[in-house]
Design a protein around this motif. Structure first.
Motif, PDB file in Angstrom:
ATOM      1  N   GLN A  67     115.545  24.817  56.280  1.00 15.39           N
ATOM      2  CA  GLN A  67     116.976  24.655  56.522  1.00 15.39           C
ATOM      3  C   GLN A  67     117.257  23.275  57.100  1.00 15.39           C
ATOM      4  O   GLN A  67     118.257  22.626  56.754  1.00 15.39           O
ATOM      5  CB  GLN A  67     117.475  25.747  57.467  1.00 15.39           C
ATOM      6  CG  GLN A  67     118.982  25.723  57.693  1.00 15.39           C
ATOM      7  CD  GLN A  67     119.759  25.933  56.408  1.00 15.39           C
ATOM      8  OE1 GLN A  67     119.518  26.890  55.687  1.00 15.39           O
ATOM      9  NE2 GLN A  67     120.681  25.031  56.113  1.00 15.39           N
ATOM     10  N   ASN A  68     116.392  22.816  57.993  1.00 11.93           N
ATOM     11  CA  ASN A  68     116.551  21.470  58.552  1.00 11.93           C
ATOM     12  C   ASN A  68     116.424  20.406  57.459  1.00 11.93           C
ATOM     13  O   ASN A  68     117.157  19.407  57.465  1.00 11.93           O
ATOM     14  CB  ASN A  68     115.497  21.224  59.634  1.00 11.93           C
ATOM     15  CG  ASN A  68     115.752  22.042  60.885  1.00 11.93           C
ATOM     16  OD1 ASN A  68     116.893  22.412  61.178  1.00 11.93           O
ATOM     17  ND2 ASN A  68     114.693  22.342  61.629  1.00 11.93           N
ATOM     18  N   LEU A  69     115.505  20.633  56.516  1.00 16.14           N
ATOM     19  CA  LEU A  69     115.350  19.691  55.407  1.00 16.14           C
ATOM     20  C   LEU A  69     116.623  19.649  54.554  1.00 16.14           C
ATOM     21  O   LEU A  69     117.071  18.565  54.143  1.00 16.14           O
ATOM     22  CB  LEU A  69     114.155  20.089  54.542  1.00 16.14           C
ATOM     23  CG  LEU A  69     112.773  20.007  55.200  1.00 16.14           C
ATOM     24  CD1 LEU A  69     111.690  20.516  54.242  1.00 16.14           C
ATOM     25  CD2 LEU A  69     112.448  18.583  55.635  1.00 16.14           C
ATOM     26  N   VAL A  70     117.189  20.832  54.291  1.00 13.86           N
ATOM     27  CA  VAL A  70     118.417  20.887  53.498  1.00 13.86           C
ATOM     28  C   VAL A  70     119.557  20.202  54.248  1.00 13.86           C
ATOM     29  O   VAL A  70     120.366  19.466  53.648  1.00 13.86           O
ATOM     30  CB  VAL A  70     118.776  22.350  53.171  1.00 13.86           C
ATOM     31  CG1 VAL A  70     120.160  22.428  52.532  1.00 13.86           C
ATOM     32  CG2 VAL A  70     117.737  22.951  52.239  1.00 13.86           C
ATOM     33  N   ASP A  71     119.654  20.422  55.554  1.00 15.20           N
ATOM     34  CA  ASP A  71     120.710  19.788  56.344  1.00 15.20           C
ATOM     35  C   ASP A  71     120.602  18.265  56.273  1.00 15.20           C
ATOM     36  O   ASP A  71     121.619  17.562  56.170  1.00 15.20           O
ATOM     37  CB  ASP A  71     120.633  20.253  57.796  1.00 15.20           C
ATOM     38  CG  ASP A  71     120.997  21.732  57.958  1.00 15.20           C
ATOM     39  OD1 ASP A  71     121.639  22.285  57.034  1.00 15.20           O
ATOM     40  OD2 ASP A  71     120.623  22.323  58.985  1.00 15.20           O
ATOM     41  N   ASP A  72     119.390  17.770  56.319  1.00 12.79           N
ATOM     42  CA  ASP A  72     119.198  16.322  56.210  1.00 12.79           C
ATOM     43  C   ASP A  72     119.650  15.815  54.838  1.00 12.79           C
ATOM     44  O   ASP A  72     120.259  14.737  54.727  1.00 12.79           O
ATOM     45  CB  ASP A  72     117.726  15.974  56.425  1.00 12.79           C
ATOM     46  CG  ASP A  72     117.278  16.181  57.869  1.00 12.79           C
ATOM     47  OD1 ASP A  72     118.166  16.220  58.749  1.00 12.79           O
ATOM     48  OD2 ASP A  72     116.067  16.309  58.111  1.00 12.79           O
ATOM     49  N   LEU A  73     119.355  16.604  53.798  1.00 14.42           N
ATOM     50  CA  LEU A  73     119.788  16.206  52.460  1.00 14.42           C
ATOM     51  C   LEU A  73     121.306  16.207  52.345  1.00 14.42           C
ATOM     52  O   LEU A  73     121.897  15.332  51.698  1.00 14.42           O
ATOM     53  CB  LEU A  73     119.184  17.147  51.409  1.00 14.42           C
ATOM     54  CG  LEU A  73     117.766  16.840  50.928  1.00 14.42           C
ATOM     55  CD1 LEU A  73     117.286  17.923  49.962  1.00 14.42           C
ATOM     56  CD2 LEU A  73     117.699  15.471  50.244  1.00 14.42           C
ATOM     57  N   ASN A 120     111.283  21.415  43.988  1.00 12.40           N
ATOM     58  CA  ASN A 120     112.687  21.054  43.783  1.00 12.40           C
ATOM     59  C   ASN A 120     113.186  20.144  44.907  1.00 12.40           C
ATOM     60  O   ASN A 120     113.978  19.221  44.669  1.00 12.40           O
ATOM     61  CB  ASN A 120     113.546  22.313  43.709  1.00 12.40           C
ATOM     62  CG  ASN A 120     113.238  23.147  42.477  1.00 12.40           C
ATOM     63  OD1 ASN A 120     112.740  22.632  41.474  1.00 12.40           O
ATOM     64  ND2 ASN A 120     113.518  24.441  42.549  1.00 12.40           N
ATOM     65  N   TYR A 121     112.699  20.406  46.119  1.00  9.31           N
ATOM     66  CA  TYR A 121     113.101  19.555  47.246  1.00  9.31           C
ATOM     67  C   TYR A 121     112.596  18.126  47.048  1.00  9.31           C
ATOM     68  O   TYR A 121     113.338  17.157  47.254  1.00  9.31           O
ATOM     69  CB  TYR A 121     112.565  20.140  48.553  1.00  9.31           C
ATOM     70  CG  TYR A 121     112.736  19.213  49.735  1.00  9.31           C
ATOM     71  CD1 TYR A 121     113.977  19.069  50.358  1.00  9.31           C
ATOM     72  CD2 TYR A 121     111.655  18.480  50.215  1.00  9.31           C
ATOM     73  CE1 TYR A 121     114.135  18.203  51.435  1.00  9.31           C
ATOM     74  CE2 TYR A 121     111.809  17.617  51.288  1.00  9.31           C
ATOM     75  CZ  TYR A 121     113.049  17.481  51.890  1.00  9.31           C
ATOM     76  OH  TYR A 121     113.208  16.625  52.943  1.00  9.31           O
ATOM     77  N   ASP A 122     111.334  17.997  46.640  1.00  9.58           N
ATOM     78  CA  ASP A 122     110.784  16.656  46.406  1.00  9.58           C
ATOM     79  C   ASP A 122     111.557  15.934  45.316  1.00  9.58           C
ATOM     80  O   ASP A 122     111.835  14.730  45.423  1.00  9.58           O
ATOM     81  CB  ASP A 122     109.306  16.767  46.018  1.00  9.58           C
ATOM     82  CG  ASP A 122     108.425  17.212  47.173  1.00  9.58           C
ATOM     83  OD1 ASP A 122     108.865  17.074  48.331  1.00  9.58           O
ATOM     84  OD2 ASP A 122     107.303  17.694  46.925  1.00  9.58           O
ATOM     85  N   ALA A 123     111.885  16.642  44.238  1.00  6.33           N
ATOM     86  CA  ALA A 123     112.647  16.032  43.151  1.00  6.33           C
ATOM     87  C   ALA A 123     114.027  15.582  43.637  1.00  6.33           C
ATOM     88  O   ALA A 123     114.522  14.511  43.247  1.00  6.33           O
ATOM     89  CB  ALA A 123     112.781  17.017  41.998  1.00  6.33           C
ATOM     90  N   THR A 124     114.652  16.378  44.493  1.00  4.45           N
ATOM     91  CA  THR A 124     115.970  16.028  45.022  1.00  4.45           C
ATOM     92  C   THR A 124     115.880  14.798  45.926  1.00  4.45           C
ATOM     93  O   THR A 124     116.755  13.924  45.894  1.00  4.45           O
ATOM     94  CB  THR A 124     116.564  17.216  45.799  1.00  4.45           C
ATOM     95  OG1 THR A 124     116.605  18.372  44.944  1.00  4.45           O
ATOM     96  CG2 THR A 124     117.966  16.911  46.284  1.00  4.45           C
TER      97      THR A 124
END
Length: 235
Positions: A80-86, A9-13
């Motif tokens: 969490q860091n990946l989500v923050d970047d997004l 899901n992260y890659d798709a986002t």
């Protein structure tokens, strides 16, 4: 082993965010050339809403995984860091769409350096080829896709040639095995023939020896008979 659903899901986002950035760049190009950006604006609004929803789902999924300890704390922190970047990227894209901030540097800007006034030139992309110069992100992706298809076709043709050569090699190997079997049979036949010739030669010599002995015996017998006849024959 399949990839973690959260990472999928992260890659798709991330891909969605990249598509939005490319569409914003395309909208700017249409605006500069006098085109109508209405359709692309509708697409951007829907994509930005979808991006927001995807990020929210990533947050919730990460919270559940972290609370149930399905992932280690270090991995939870990394995600969490990946989500923050997004989140930061989503805010910047929204601001860019609304015109509140300047659009992200285009490919042409990246090729020629950041802005005017002697900005640093990108050392990795300074020599853009003529084939991609002036193309949009979508056009470059299509070009790369065509190149990959051509390479795949070449690899398939090469694989077919190798397969045919492999088959020919097997056929040659089978033929050599058959020829070797024939040679072995001939060699065995020659050996048997040599043995027979030697046996027949010995028999001929034996017969010759016996014949010579019988001839001498006959001569002696004849001489004895002659002597007897002369002795008893009246004078």
């Amino acid at each position: 082993m399949s990839q973690d659903p959260w990472l999928q899901n992260y890659d798709a986002t991330c891909r969605l965010a990249q598509d939005i950035a490319e569409n914003i760049h395309e909208r700017s190009r249409l605006q500069r050339t006098g085109g109508n950006p209405a359709k692309i604006n509708m697409t951007l609004r829907a994509s930005l809403q979808k991006l927001k929803q995807n990020i929210s789902q990533l947050k919730e999924s990460l919270l559940r995984a972290s609370s149930s300890r399905r992932i280690m704390q270090s991995e939870a922190d990394r995600r969490q860091n990946l989500v923050d970047d997004l989140v930061t990227r989503e805010k910047h894209l929204n601001a860019t769409f609304r015109g509140e901030v300047k659009e992200e540097p285009s490919r042409t800007t990246l090729m020629s350096g950041a802005g005017g006034g002697g900005g640093a030139v990108n050392p990795w992309l300074v020599n853009e080829s003529e084939e991609t110069r002036g193309l949009s992100f979508g056009e470059i992706k299509q070009q790369q896709h065509s190149i990959i298809e051509a390479q795949d076709a070449g690899l398939e043709a090469l694989a077919a040639v190798i397969s045919r050569q492999k088959m020919m090699g097997r056929e040659i190997g089978n033929e050599l095995e058959e020829q070797n079997e024939i040679i072995d049979d001939l060699s065995h036949l020659v050996d048997k023939t040599d043995d027979r010739i030697r046996n027949e030669t010995r028999r001929v010599k034996l017969v010759e020896t016996k014949s010579a002995s019988c001839g001498m015996l006959v001569v002696i017998v004849l001489l004895l008979i002659a002597i007897v006849v002369v002795a008893v024959w009246p004078v």
